[in-house]
Motif scaffolding. Structure first.
Motif, PDB file in Angstrom:
ATOM      1  N   ILE A  42     -20.689  28.152 -29.920  1.00  0.00           N
ATOM      2  CA  ILE A  42     -19.673  27.359 -30.483  1.00  0.00           C
ATOM      3  C   ILE A  42     -19.064  26.295 -29.718  1.00  0.00           C
ATOM      4  O   ILE A  42     -19.107  26.575 -28.392  1.00  0.00           O
ATOM      5  CB  ILE A  42     -18.586  28.547 -31.334  1.00  0.00           C
ATOM      6  N   TYR A  43     -18.081  25.591 -30.130  1.00  0.00           N
ATOM      7  CA  TYR A  43     -17.534  24.461 -29.325  1.00  0.00           C
ATOM      8  C   TYR A  43     -16.831  25.117 -28.188  1.00  0.00           C
ATOM      9  O   TYR A  43     -16.845  24.462 -27.282  1.00  0.00           O
ATOM     10  CB  TYR A  43     -16.597  23.648 -30.333  1.00  0.00           C
ATOM     11  N   GLN A  44     -16.164  26.117 -28.377  1.00  0.00           N
ATOM     12  CA  GLN A  44     -15.239  26.759 -27.490  1.00  0.00           C
ATOM     13  C   GLN A  44     -16.104  27.178 -26.242  1.00  0.00           C
ATOM     14  O   GLN A  44     -15.824  26.978 -25.123  1.00  0.00           O
ATOM     15  CB  GLN A  44     -14.395  27.865 -28.047  1.00  0.00           C
ATOM     16  N   ASP A  60     -17.576  24.577 -24.006  1.00  0.00           N
ATOM     17  CA  ASP A  60     -16.577  24.221 -22.892  1.00  0.00           C
ATOM     18  C   ASP A  60     -16.363  25.207 -21.935  1.00  0.00           C
ATOM     19  O   ASP A  60     -16.416  24.692 -20.796  1.00  0.00           O
ATOM     20  CB  ASP A  60     -15.192  23.956 -23.859  1.00  0.00           C
ATOM     21  N   ARG A 114      -4.569  22.577 -18.517  1.00  0.00           N
ATOM     22  CA  ARG A 114      -5.204  21.785 -19.478  1.00  0.00           C
ATOM     23  C   ARG A 114      -4.028  22.331 -20.906  1.00  0.00           C
ATOM     24  O   ARG A 114      -4.115  23.346 -20.900  1.00  0.00           O
ATOM     25  CB  ARG A 114      -6.374  22.300 -19.917  1.00  0.00           C
ATOM     26  N   VAL A 115      -3.487  21.388 -21.503  1.00  0.00           N
ATOM     27  CA  VAL A 115      -2.656  21.705 -22.454  1.00  0.00           C
ATOM     28  C   VAL A 115      -3.105  21.526 -23.667  1.00  0.00           C
ATOM     29  O   VAL A 115      -3.665  20.401 -23.892  1.00  0.00           O
ATOM     30  CB  VAL A 115      -1.234  20.978 -22.259  1.00  0.00           C
ATOM     31  N   GLN A 116      -3.175  22.178 -24.794  1.00  0.00           N
ATOM     32  CA  GLN A 116      -3.671  21.766 -26.055  1.00  0.00           C
ATOM     33  C   GLN A 116      -2.354  20.958 -26.807  1.00  0.00           C
ATOM     34  O   GLN A 116      -1.396  21.504 -26.983  1.00  0.00           O
ATOM     35  CB  GLN A 116      -3.833  23.173 -26.806  1.00  0.00           C
ATOM     36  N   LEU A 117      -2.881  19.944 -27.511  1.00  0.00           N
ATOM     37  CA  LEU A 117      -2.074  19.403 -28.011  1.00  0.00           C
ATOM     38  C   LEU A 117      -2.250  19.321 -29.691  1.00  0.00           C
ATOM     39  O   LEU A 117      -2.983  20.278 -29.838  1.00  0.00           O
ATOM     40  CB  LEU A 117      -1.840  17.514 -27.797  1.00  0.00           C
ATOM     41  N   GLU A 118      -1.986  18.265 -30.499  1.00  0.00           N
ATOM     42  CA  GLU A 118      -2.283  18.605 -31.927  1.00  0.00           C
ATOM     43  C   GLU A 118      -3.740  18.607 -32.249  1.00  0.00           C
ATOM     44  O   GLU A 118      -4.460  17.974 -31.524  1.00  0.00           O
ATOM     45  CB  GLU A 118      -1.575  17.670 -32.928  1.00  0.00           C
ATOM     46  N   ALA A 119      -4.268  19.472 -33.362  1.00  0.00           N
ATOM     47  CA  ALA A 119      -5.436  19.536 -33.806  1.00  0.00           C
ATOM     48  C   ALA A 119      -5.394  18.401 -35.243  1.00  0.00           C
ATOM     49  O   ALA A 119      -4.452  18.563 -35.810  1.00  0.00           O
ATOM     50  CB  ALA A 119      -5.921  20.979 -34.139  1.00  0.00           C
ATOM     51  N   ILE A 120      -6.499  17.902 -35.220  1.00  0.00           N
ATOM     52  CA  ILE A 120      -6.690  16.991 -36.642  1.00  0.00           C
ATOM     53  C   ILE A 120      -7.683  17.229 -37.361  1.00  0.00           C
ATOM     54  O   ILE A 120      -8.672  17.667 -36.718  1.00  0.00           O
ATOM     55  CB  ILE A 120      -6.343  15.515 -36.169  1.00  0.00           C
ATOM     56  N   GLN A 121      -7.730  17.186 -38.829  1.00  0.00           N
ATOM     57  CA  GLN A 121      -8.978  17.216 -39.554  1.00  0.00           C
ATOM     58  C   GLN A 121      -9.352  15.930 -40.155  1.00  0.00           C
ATOM     59  O   GLN A 121      -8.282  15.293 -40.493  1.00  0.00           O
ATOM     60  CB  GLN A 121      -8.668  18.242 -40.504  1.00  0.00           C
ATOM     61  N   ALA A 122     -10.524  15.636 -40.130  1.00  0.00           N
ATOM     62  CA  ALA A 122     -11.154  14.431 -40.468  1.00  0.00           C
ATOM     63  C   ALA A 122     -10.901  14.228 -41.965  1.00  0.00           C
ATOM     64  O   ALA A 122     -11.857  15.076 -42.457  1.00  0.00           O
ATOM     65  CB  ALA A 122     -12.337  14.077 -39.818  1.00  0.00           C
ATOM     66  N   SER A 167     -20.488  19.658 -37.317  1.00  0.00           N
ATOM     67  CA  SER A 167     -19.096  18.763 -37.083  1.00  0.00           C
ATOM     68  C   SER A 167     -18.752  18.624 -38.480  1.00  0.00           C
ATOM     69  O   SER A 167     -17.703  17.740 -38.536  1.00  0.00           O
ATOM     70  CB  SER A 167     -19.054  17.980 -35.810  1.00  0.00           C
ATOM     71  N   GLY A 168     -19.399  18.807 -39.283  1.00  0.00           N
ATOM     72  CA  GLY A 168     -19.123  18.385 -40.708  1.00  0.00           C
ATOM     73  C   GLY A 168     -19.202  19.480 -41.778  1.00  0.00           C
ATOM     74  O   GLY A 168     -18.636  20.578 -41.421  1.00  0.00           O
ATOM     75  N   THR A 185     -14.848  19.155 -22.894  1.00  0.00           N
ATOM     76  CA  THR A 185     -16.317  18.660 -23.213  1.00  0.00           C
ATOM     77  C   THR A 185     -16.114  18.074 -24.514  1.00  0.00           C
ATOM     78  O   THR A 185     -15.220  18.343 -25.214  1.00  0.00           O
ATOM     79  CB  THR A 185     -17.034  19.937 -23.308  1.00  0.00           C
ATOM     80  N   PHE A 233     -10.580  18.034 -34.907  1.00  0.00           N
ATOM     81  CA  PHE A 233     -10.554  17.367 -33.327  1.00  0.00           C
ATOM     82  C   PHE A 233      -9.247  18.086 -32.775  1.00  0.00           C
ATOM     83  O   PHE A 233      -8.350  18.505 -33.553  1.00  0.00           O
ATOM     84  CB  PHE A 233     -10.558  16.308 -33.656  1.00  0.00           C
ATOM     85  N   TRP A 235      -6.737  17.403 -29.523  1.00  0.00           N
ATOM     86  CA  TRP A 235      -6.286  16.799 -28.588  1.00  0.00           C
ATOM     87  C   TRP A 235      -5.990  17.584 -27.154  1.00  0.00           C
ATOM     88  O   TRP A 235      -5.261  18.764 -27.569  1.00  0.00           O
ATOM     89  CB  TRP A 235      -4.895  15.710 -28.816  1.00  0.00           C
ATOM     90  N   GLU A 244      -4.611  17.591 -23.047  1.00  0.00           N
ATOM     91  CA  GLU A 244      -4.117  16.840 -21.975  1.00  0.00           C
ATOM     92  C   GLU A 244      -4.161  17.456 -20.557  1.00  0.00           C
ATOM     93  O   GLU A 244      -4.101  18.685 -20.464  1.00  0.00           O
ATOM     94  CB  GLU A 244      -2.493  16.474 -22.161  1.00  0.00           C
TER      95      GLU A 244
END
Lengths: 324, 260
Positions: A99-101, A104, A189-197, A258-259, B142, B167, B169, B171
């Motif tokens: 999976i994506y995590q 990484d 590495r800091v997580q900022l906001e998550a967004i959904q398309a 991813s969709g 990644t 998605f 973000w 930093e």
């Protein structure tokens, strides 16, 4: 060859990720074939309930490591925790869902441990006691058997759907809490906001019939033949990634990892090669028709009916026939 | 900002693959090479960052002498110079080895950001960039869709692709390693002026041996067999001219699959 198999169990929003159950099912299969013991590894915070769910499967034990730094995915903290657990316990294999995590995380763990990693596996073979892992190469057009030459643990990530969750056996294992020391791990590495398309505009899940369009359509101007076919079938239009990346169609029409994930009665793929990232989103359609000029395109491996030919000829002809 | 962008040459998208007689690799005769797709997008991101923040873009590649063609293309697109680690015998075939070689080649370089493609279109292991980050002790991200550099703050923001249309973000402090996803932008064409200028740009060549690495000591992945999927074509392939196959298909969808 006894020994231990470890499986990383991922979770989010209080639920175990489907891919992790598949990785655990793979672990059960390899354990049965080799006599190795099977252990699940659960990183996080307040994971007792999840650990209980995993312990209800056929595992020897569930190892939990709880720490504030593990509450959300952080590559440095997760790598350090896995490194500490693995170095203490010396398993032969460390399995994860692809999976994506973990795309990484896994290479970072492999580098930190100095061990071999095979990503995105679709299966394994046991050749005279040696494990060989199967994965796709060359844009998923060829399969390869991969031998790992490194000290254990070998690290494996498993492609979604490669092992059915139905194969997962029930049982009962112990739960063991493990302390890890993450005090010296940098907070890089800091997580900022998550967004959904653009969610919600197009819900492909309601469609009985979907006409999927891929790179083979070549340009946006050619989409008219797809629209005509969709209209003749009263279908929605879905797309593979290149079509969306090129802005030929809106991103919410993308089907795949991813969709959206869809399961219509009928899916007609036009000029779609069948990359796994697309296939995971539509393979549960009742009937799949593939129209592609490349007879070796992987879409033909999952399709019910295939037409090898030029979509610019086939699609208009099919539309005409359906309108009769 | 000084940016290093990793670039690999792979068989072109239109390649009709054949397997060699040992079933260990593809038959490379007649195969046309091109820049790995993700790497081209990584280079595009590097060039955009240079336009915004000034500095230098360096292409870093491992390959045979003939890889020069792809490197020249990258220089023509706007990169300033290149480093090619020459691996004429194709010894670097595993991610740990590739990352160690890239790290070795960067020993004397000063860079603020390293970009790489998320995955290669040949092996497709999807590991090299991340292992490189770990070897250099740098943070990484990644499957990056968008990059926002904040050099004055010594930071970079990256938009990572996640599952199901999400998605994220993230930093990180610079220097960092980002692996770039394909399809995230429009890759520029080389201008005629760019092509002319590229001929004069420097390609620093390093022989693999010069790096003094013991690649045999690193974890290695061996392709023990390469083959077409054995469960070949589960689909019922409809035969005949266009009219015949279309008629057969509609008939089968109505009477056999009962989905129309």
């Amino acid at each position: 060859m006894p020994g231990k198999i470890y499986v990383l169990i991922d979770h989010g929003q209080g639920k175990i990720r489907g891919g992790s159950w598949e990785a655990l099912a793979l672990g059960q299969q390899i354990a049965s074939g080799t006599g190795k013991t099977l252990h699940a590894v659960l990183l996080g915070q307040q994971t007792a309930d999840l650990a209980g769910q995993v312990a209800g499967k056929r595992v020897d034990s569930v190892i939990t490591a709880q720490d504030d730094r593990l509450a959300e995915y952080d590559p440095d903290a997760y790598t350090a925790a896995l490194q500490q657990i693995v170095q203490a316990d010396t398993p032969d294999l460390l399995l994860m869902a692809h999976i994506y995590q973990n795309i990484d995380l896994a290479p970072k763990v492999a580098a930190a441990l100095g061990r071999g990693l095979v990503t995105d596996c679709i299966g394994y073979r046991l050749n005279e006691g040696q494990l060989v892992f199967v994965r796709q190469m060359f844009r998923n057009k060829l399969n390869a058997d991969i031998k790992i030459h490194s000290e254990p643990p070998w690290i494996i990530t498993l492609q979604a759907g490669a092992v059915p969750i139905d194969d997962l056996e029930e049982g009962s294992g112990t739960v063991e809490s493990r302390s890890v020391d993450l005090s010296s791990v940098p907070e890089n590495r800091v997580q900022l906001e998550a967004i959904q398309a653009m969610k919600g505009k197009v819900d492909l899940n309601k469609a009985d019939v979907i006409v999927g369009v891929g790179r083979g359509i070549k340009k946006a101007d050619n989409l008219k033949i797809i629209e005509d076919l969709a209209q003749a079938l009263n279908a929605e239009i879905g797309a593979s990634r290149p079509v969306v990346d090129n802005d030929w169609l809106e991103r919410e029409r993308q089907i795949g990892s991813s969709g959206q994930t869809v399961s219509p009665k009928l899916y007609i793929g036009c000029g779609i090669s069948g990359a796994i990232q697309h296939v995971v989103g539509m393979k549960s359609a009742n009937c799949i028709v593939a129209i592609n000029s490349d007879a070796n395109a992987p879409i033909f491996n999952i399709a019910t009916y295939g037409i090898v030919g030029d979509l610019f000829e086939i699609v208009p002809s099919l539309t005409k026939k359906l309108r009769e | 900002m000084n940016i290093v962008t990793c670039l690999k040459e792979v068989p072109g998208r239109e390649t009709r693959y054949r397997i060699n007689s040992a079933q260990s690799w593809i038959d490379e005769s007649g195969v046309t090479a091109e820049i790995n797709e993700c790497d081209e997008y990584a280079l595009e991101e590097a060039l955009k960052l240079k336009e915004k923040h000034a500095g230098e873009v360096t292409i870093l590649s491992i390959g045979r002498t003939r890889s020069e063609k792809s490197i020249r293309k990258g220089l023509a697109m706007g990169a300033d110079r290149a480093i090619l680690v020459e691996d004429e015998e194709d010894k670097v075939r595993s991610p740990h080895a590739a990352a160690a070689v890239l790290a070795g080649a960067l020993r004397d370089e000063e860079c603020d950001l390293i970009l790489a493609g998320t995955q290669s279109d040949d092996f497709g292991y999807g590991q090299t960039g991340t292992i490189l980050a770990q070897l250099l002790g740098l943070p990484h991200a990644t499957i990056v869709m968008e990059v926002e550099a904040l050099p004055e703050q010594g930071k970079v923001k990256a938009l990572r692709e996640m599952e199901a249309g999400w998605f994220q973000w993230v930093e990180m402090p610079l220097p960092a390693v980002l692996t770039i996803q394909a399809g995230i932008s429009q890759v520029r064409y080389a201008s005629l002026k760019g092509i002319m200028q590229a001929k004069k740009k420097e390609i620093r060549r390093i022989a693999l041996d010069e790096l003094g690495l013991n690649l045999d000591s690193l974890p290695r992945l061996e392709v023990s067999r390469l083959y077409f999927e054995e469960s070949a074509s589960k689909a019922e392939i409809l035969q005949g001219d266009t009219e015949t196959v279309v008629n057969t298909l509609v008939d089968k969808l109505r009477k056999e699959a009962r989905v129309l």
